[in-house]
Scaffold this motif. Sequence first.
Motif, PDB file in Angstrom:
ATOM      1  N   HIS A 298       0.855  -1.180   0.000  1.00 59.77           N
ATOM      2  CA  HIS A 298       0.000   0.000   0.000  1.00 59.77           C
ATOM      3  C   HIS A 298       0.890   1.229   0.000  1.00 59.77           C
ATOM      4  O   HIS A 298       1.965   1.221   0.599  1.00 59.77           O
ATOM      5  N   LEU A 299       0.439   2.266  -0.694  1.00 56.23           N
ATOM      6  CA  LEU A 299       1.216   3.505  -0.817  1.00 56.23           C
ATOM      7  C   LEU A 299       0.366   4.695  -0.413  1.00 56.23           C
ATOM      8  O   LEU A 299      -0.845   4.694  -0.582  1.00 56.23           O
ATOM      9  N   ALA A 300       1.056   5.722   0.071  1.00 58.93           N
ATOM     10  CA  ALA A 300       0.404   6.995   0.370  1.00 58.93           C
ATOM     11  C   ALA A 300       1.408   8.103   0.095  1.00 58.93           C
ATOM     12  O   ALA A 300       2.620   7.895   0.170  1.00 58.93           O
ATOM     13  N   ARG A 301       0.885   9.271  -0.214  1.00 61.83           N
ATOM     14  CA  ARG A 301       1.722  10.445  -0.450  1.00 61.83           C
ATOM     15  C   ARG A 301       1.915  11.192   0.860  1.00 61.83           C
ATOM     16  O   ARG A 301       0.954  11.499   1.550  1.00 61.83           O
ATOM     17  N   GLY A 302       3.173  11.472   1.193  1.00 63.62           N
ATOM     18  CA  GLY A 302       3.459  12.265   2.374  1.00 63.62           C
ATOM     19  C   GLY A 302       3.205  13.741   2.099  1.00 63.62           C
ATOM     20  O   GLY A 302       3.277  14.196   0.955  1.00 63.62           O
ATOM     21  N   THR A 303       2.915  14.473   3.164  1.00 62.43           N
ATOM     22  CA  THR A 303       2.662  15.908   3.033  1.00 62.43           C
ATOM     23  C   THR A 303       3.619  16.712   3.912  1.00 62.43           C
ATOM     24  O   THR A 303       3.302  17.813   4.337  1.00 62.43           O
TER      25      THR A 303
ATOM     26  N   ALA B 201      -4.917  11.524   6.521  1.00 63.91           N
ATOM     27  CA  ALA B 201      -5.477  10.259   7.000  1.00 63.91           C
ATOM     28  C   ALA B 201      -6.477   9.622   6.037  1.00 63.91           C
ATOM     29  O   ALA B 201      -6.389   8.415   5.774  1.00 63.91           O
ATOM     30  N   PRO B 202      -7.432  10.372   5.468  1.00 67.16           N
ATOM     31  CA  PRO B 202      -8.413   9.706   4.594  1.00 67.16           C
ATOM     32  C   PRO B 202      -7.775   9.001   3.396  1.00 67.16           C
ATOM     33  O   PRO B 202      -8.210   7.916   3.014  1.00 67.16           O
ATOM     34  N   ALA B 203      -6.738   9.584   2.812  1.00 66.93           N
ATOM     35  CA  ALA B 203      -6.097   8.994   1.635  1.00 66.93           C
ATOM     36  C   ALA B 203      -5.057   7.942   2.013  1.00 66.93           C
ATOM     37  O   ALA B 203      -4.487   7.300   1.136  1.00 66.93           O
ATOM     38  N   SER B 204      -4.815   7.762   3.293  1.00 72.37           N
ATOM     39  CA  SER B 204      -3.748   6.867   3.759  1.00 72.37           C
ATOM     40  C   SER B 204      -4.271   5.735   4.626  1.00 72.37           C
ATOM     41  O   SER B 204      -3.513   5.123   5.375  1.00 72.37           O
ATOM     42  N   ALA B 205      -5.544   5.443   4.540  1.00 71.34           N
ATOM     43  CA  ALA B 205      -6.169   4.477   5.444  1.00 71.34           C
ATOM     44  C   ALA B 205      -5.487   3.108   5.436  1.00 71.34           C
ATOM     45  O   ALA B 205      -5.238   2.527   6.501  1.00 71.34           O
ATOM     46  N   GLU B 206      -5.167   2.582   4.244  1.00 74.80           N
ATOM     47  CA  GLU B 206      -4.546   1.253   4.184  1.00 74.80           C
ATOM     48  C   GLU B 206      -3.140   1.271   4.769  1.00 74.80           C
ATOM     49  O   GLU B 206      -2.740   0.347   5.479  1.00 74.80           O
ATOM     50  N   VAL B 207      -2.387   2.338   4.474  1.00 78.35           N
ATOM     51  CA  VAL B 207      -1.031   2.475   5.027  1.00 78.35           C
ATOM     52  C   VAL B 207      -1.090   2.538   6.547  1.00 78.35           C
ATOM     53  O   VAL B 207      -0.325   1.870   7.248  1.00 78.35           O
TER      54      VAL B 207
ATOM     55  N   ALA C 220       1.426  21.135  17.017  1.00 76.24           N
ATOM     56  CA  ALA C 220       0.696  22.366  16.695  1.00 76.24           C
ATOM     57  C   ALA C 220       1.164  22.999  15.392  1.00 76.24           C
ATOM     58  O   ALA C 220       0.374  23.588  14.659  1.00 76.24           O
ATOM     59  N   SER C 221       2.440  22.865  15.085  1.00 76.14           N
ATOM     60  CA  SER C 221       2.988  23.480  13.870  1.00 76.14           C
ATOM     61  C   SER C 221       2.842  22.608  12.623  1.00 76.14           C
ATOM     62  O   SER C 221       3.166  23.054  11.521  1.00 76.14           O
ATOM     63  N   ASP C 222       2.340  21.388  12.750  1.00 75.31           N
ATOM     64  CA  ASP C 222       2.272  20.474  11.606  1.00 75.31           C
ATOM     65  C   ASP C 222       1.346  20.936  10.478  1.00 75.31           C
ATOM     66  O   ASP C 222       1.697  20.776   9.299  1.00 75.31           O
ATOM     67  N   PRO C 223       0.178  21.511  10.751  1.00 71.66           N
ATOM     68  CA  PRO C 223      -0.635  21.990   9.624  1.00 71.66           C
ATOM     69  C   PRO C 223       0.104  23.036   8.783  1.00 71.66           C
ATOM     70  O   PRO C 223       0.041  22.993   7.548  1.00 71.66           O
ATOM     71  N   GLU C 224       0.829  23.926   9.423  1.00 75.00           N
ATOM     72  CA  GLU C 224       1.613  24.921   8.686  1.00 75.00           C
ATOM     73  C   GLU C 224       2.767  24.258   7.943  1.00 75.00           C
ATOM     74  O   GLU C 224       3.049  24.596   6.792  1.00 75.00           O
ATOM     75  N   LEU C 225       3.423  23.294   8.586  1.00 72.96           N
ATOM     76  CA  LEU C 225       4.516  22.566   7.928  1.00 72.96           C
ATOM     77  C   LEU C 225       3.994  21.872   6.675  1.00 72.96           C
ATOM     78  O   LEU C 225       4.613  21.942   5.605  1.00 72.96           O
ATOM     79  N   ALA C 226       2.835  21.205   6.783  1.00 73.79           N
ATOM     80  CA  ALA C 226       2.257  20.492   5.638  1.00 73.79           C
ATOM     81  C   ALA C 226       1.868  21.457   4.526  1.00 73.79           C
ATOM     82  O   ALA C 226       2.152  21.202   3.351  1.00 73.79           O
TER      83      ALA C 226
ATOM     84  N   ALA D   1      -7.328  18.815  10.650  1.00 78.78           N
ATOM     85  CA  ALA D   1      -8.167  17.730  11.165  1.00 78.78           C
ATOM     86  C   ALA D   1      -7.877  16.403  10.467  1.00 78.78           C
ATOM     87  O   ALA D   1      -8.126  15.337  11.037  1.00 78.78           O
ATOM     88  N   ASP D   2      -7.356  16.450   9.241  1.00 86.41           N
ATOM     89  CA  ASP D   2      -7.081  15.227   8.481  1.00 86.41           C
ATOM     90  C   ASP D   2      -5.641  14.740   8.610  1.00 86.41           C
ATOM     91  O   ASP D   2      -5.322  13.650   8.160  1.00 86.41           O
TER      92      ASP D   2
END
Length: 163
Positions: free
Chosen positions: A35-40, A57-63, A100-106, A136-137
Amino acid sequence: MDLAAAPLIDDALADFVRSEVSITVATCDDGRIPHLARGTGCRVSADQRQLTVLLAAPASAEVLADIGRNARIAVVFSLPRTHRTLQFKGTDAVITGIEASDPELAADYVDRFATGLEAFGYSGAVIRGVLHADGADLVAVRFTPTFGSLQTPGPEAGHVLRS
């Protein structure tokens, strides 16, 4: 893991994995189905012994399900303009809460990655749409690289990174 050994990640590699690289996270289920997912985005721990990859999370469920079952992970970082590519593997992946800073990092990562691809004629809007994840995701996956290799096409492909 030998904690006395130097980490596989040095300052230059830490800078590389946090740059505008393509981030692909790979796992497999117990039947070895991949299974593959794209990192952000990616964080590197202060001691450079662990990587934390951000995922939508929604696009990475299997991972994420695979990580919950067996904790095995491989992450490929590739810079489109040069094809410089690194792969790191680990066997202790865990799903963690975001900082806390992860949404901005992404958001910053997605923008830099899309801007880099626009130079090749790709639609930045499409790239941003595909990779966008609001706070939230977002989910974070932390692991200790126990194996790393160069995967850039050419004579050095497969060269093992040493601590």
